[in-house]
Write an enzyme that holds these catalytic residues in place. Structure first.
Site, PDB file in Angstrom:
ATOM      1  N   TYR A  73      48.165  41.065  37.237  1.00  0.00           N
ATOM      2  CA  TYR A  73      46.907  40.923  37.977  1.00  0.00           C
ATOM      3  C   TYR A  73      46.951  39.602  38.739  1.00  0.00           C
ATOM      4  O   TYR A  73      46.741  38.538  38.166  1.00  0.00           O
ATOM      5  CB  TYR A  73      45.743  40.969  36.984  1.00  0.00           C
ATOM      6  CG  TYR A  73      44.342  40.910  37.586  1.00  0.00           C
ATOM      7  CD1 TYR A  73      44.120  41.006  38.965  1.00  0.00           C
ATOM      8  CD2 TYR A  73      43.230  40.778  36.767  1.00  0.00           C
ATOM      9  CE1 TYR A  73      42.846  40.967  39.493  1.00  0.00           C
ATOM     10  CE2 TYR A  73      41.934  40.733  37.293  1.00  0.00           C
ATOM     11  CZ  TYR A  73      41.759  40.825  38.653  1.00  0.00           C
ATOM     12  OH  TYR A  73      40.487  40.777  39.170  1.00  0.00           O
TER      13      TYR A  73
ATOM     14  N   LYS B 191      48.552  44.263  40.749  1.00  0.00           N
ATOM     15  CA  LYS B 191      47.220  44.417  41.342  1.00  0.00           C
ATOM     16  C   LYS B 191      47.058  43.185  42.203  1.00  0.00           C
ATOM     17  O   LYS B 191      46.952  42.066  41.690  1.00  0.00           O
ATOM     18  CB  LYS B 191      46.170  44.474  40.241  1.00  0.00           C
ATOM     19  CG  LYS B 191      44.721  44.395  40.686  1.00  0.00           C
ATOM     20  CD  LYS B 191      43.850  44.464  39.441  1.00  0.00           C
ATOM     21  CE  LYS B 191      42.354  44.439  39.639  1.00  0.00           C
ATOM     22  NZ  LYS B 191      41.789  43.746  40.746  1.00  0.00           N
TER      23      LYS B 191
ATOM     24  N   THR C 211      45.142  41.021  44.453  1.00  0.00           N
ATOM     25  CA  THR C 211      43.828  40.622  44.958  1.00  0.00           C
ATOM     26  C   THR C 211      43.986  39.320  45.724  1.00  0.00           C
ATOM     27  O   THR C 211      43.744  38.220  45.211  1.00  0.00           O
ATOM     28  CB  THR C 211      42.804  40.501  43.810  1.00  0.00           C
ATOM     29  OG1 THR C 211      42.819  41.724  43.067  1.00  0.00           O
ATOM     30  CG2 THR C 211      41.406  40.286  44.351  1.00  0.00           C
TER      31      THR C 211
HETATM   32  O1  MN9 Z   1      39.676  42.722  41.911  1.00  0.00           O
HETATM   33  C1  MN9 Z   1      37.511  42.704  42.818  1.00  0.00           C
HETATM   34  N1  MN9 Z   1      37.541  41.306  42.613  1.00  0.00           N
HETATM   35  C2  MN9 Z   1      36.612  40.692  41.896  1.00  0.00           C
HETATM   36  C3  MN9 Z   1      38.853  43.237  42.543  1.00  0.00           C
HETATM   37  O2  MN9 Z   1      35.645  41.230  41.425  1.00  0.00           O
HETATM   38  C4  MN9 Z   1      36.829  39.263  41.654  1.00  0.00           C
HETATM   39  C5  MN9 Z   1      37.110  43.167  44.204  1.00  0.00           C
HETATM   40  O3  MN9 Z   1      36.787  44.524  44.097  1.00  0.00           O
HETATM   41  C6  MN9 Z   1      35.940  42.388  44.805  1.00  0.00           C
HETATM   42  O4  MN9 Z   1      34.862  42.356  43.910  1.00  0.00           O
HETATM   43  C7  MN9 Z   1      35.445  43.007  46.101  1.00  0.00           C
HETATM   44  C8  MN9 Z   1      34.323  42.211  46.754  1.00  0.00           C
HETATM   45  O5  MN9 Z   1      34.834  40.984  47.230  1.00  0.00           O
HETATM   46  O6  MN9 Z   1      36.507  43.149  46.974  1.00  0.00           O
END
Ligand code: MN9
Length: 293
Positions: free
Chosen positions: A134, A162, A164
């Site tokens: 992650y 994943k 992000t």
């Molecule tokens: O990992 C989510 N990240 C967090 C995925 O919640 C920190 C995302 O889905 C975000 O919430 C979303 C909104 O910024 O992209």
């Protein structure tokens, strides 16, 4: 073998007024998401407030989701600063028949990359579960470039990442080096960009109440209908902009409550939405998402 491509909801966690896990509402959320066409669930991640919960609460959630998710793909986020908890949760994931485990990198103490890599290897080896790294540098504070992510993906214990981050240059580099590994896009508002750079799908928080839009984006992208996919992304992003203004975590809980579920509020130290923010959600979000069936 499952393809693992697709849309995976990072499940929110509903709490009762006493702060207990609300199993009944969680089951309704899972059912709603399966109807919207998701391929599976990411359990107790950031969105599920995993790192704010005890290992026992997390196991309880993993069990509830296992019992109501049918044959959906299940990913258990087991990351914890007390590594013994992470191992307990990884063992539970194995026992419950989850498909893979995932973990945020150990954070706060600015561990070396070697320490971080050994943490992941211990978890994967002890549990015998495939590991999905992650990568969420904005929250974890742990930055990793293509070289470091490649060290993971080049090892058989790791099934994918994943991702992000909005560093799509890095995403493309790891995609190109590891065509067989899984890459999930992490920022919902940039899903189409992630797909363009080779993501196999997405794991996201806003999917809880608008997974149908992301299923649609991936489908249109697959058909080469980029302009149409962008229209759906724009619809989603208008909603995400409202969430960001309020605070994504507390706002998402309120969206679920307004949909007719009873999700309560986030764990402290998170606060609560204000009256005017509640109205903003009612006006700017609710009319634009699918109601509960
Ligand atoms: O990992 C989510 N990240 C967090 C995925 O919640 C920190 C995302 O889905 C975000 O919430 C979303 C909104 O910024 O992209």
């Amino acid at each position: 073998m499952k393809s693992y491509k697709g849309i995976y909801t990072a499940l929110l966690t509903p709490f009762t007024p006493e702060g207990k896990i609300n199993a009944k509402e969680l089951e309704k959320l899972v059912a709603h998401n399966l109807k919207m066409g998701v391929s599976g669930f990411y359990v107790c991640g950031s969105t599920g407030e995993g790192i704010l919960l005890s290992a026992d609460e997390r196991k309880e959630i993993m069990q509830i989701v296992r019992d109501c998710a049918g044959d959906a793909t299940l990913i258990a986020h087991v990351g914890a600063l007390d590594e013994r908890d992470a191992h307990k949760l990884a063992a539970a994931a194995k026992e419950l028949g989850y498909d893979m485990i995932s973990s945020v990198a150990p954070f706060y103490f600015k561990f070396t990359f070697e320490e971080i890599k050994n943490y992941y290897l211990r978890l994967a080896e002890n549990s015998g579960m495939p590991m999905l790294v992650y990568h969420i540098p904005a929250l974890s504070g742990v930055g990793m470039g293509a070289g470091e992510i490649s060290e993971f993906l080049g090892d058989d214990h790791f099934i994918g990442v994943k991702f992000t981050s909005n560093d799509f240059f890095t995403m493309e580099q790891i995609r190109t080096r590891f065509p067989q590994k899984i890459i999930y896009n992490g920022y919902d508002e940039m899903m189409l960009s992630g797909l363009a750079m080779g993501a196999d799908g997405g794991i996201g928080s806003t999917y809880n109440f608008m997974a149908d839009k992301f299923v649609q984006i991936q489908k249109l992208f697959g058909e080469g209908k980029i302009e149409e996919a962008r229209e759906v992304q724009k619809e989603a992003n208008r909603i995400i902009a409202v969430l960001c203004r309020i605070g994504v975590m507390i706002a998402e809980k309120e969206v679920m409550n307004q949909l007719g579920l009873d999700f309560g509020i986030c764990k402290k130290p998170f606060g609560e939405v204000k009256a005017e923010e509640r109205e903003l959600i009612a006006k700017e979000i609710l009319p634009y998402i699918a109601p509960l069936a």
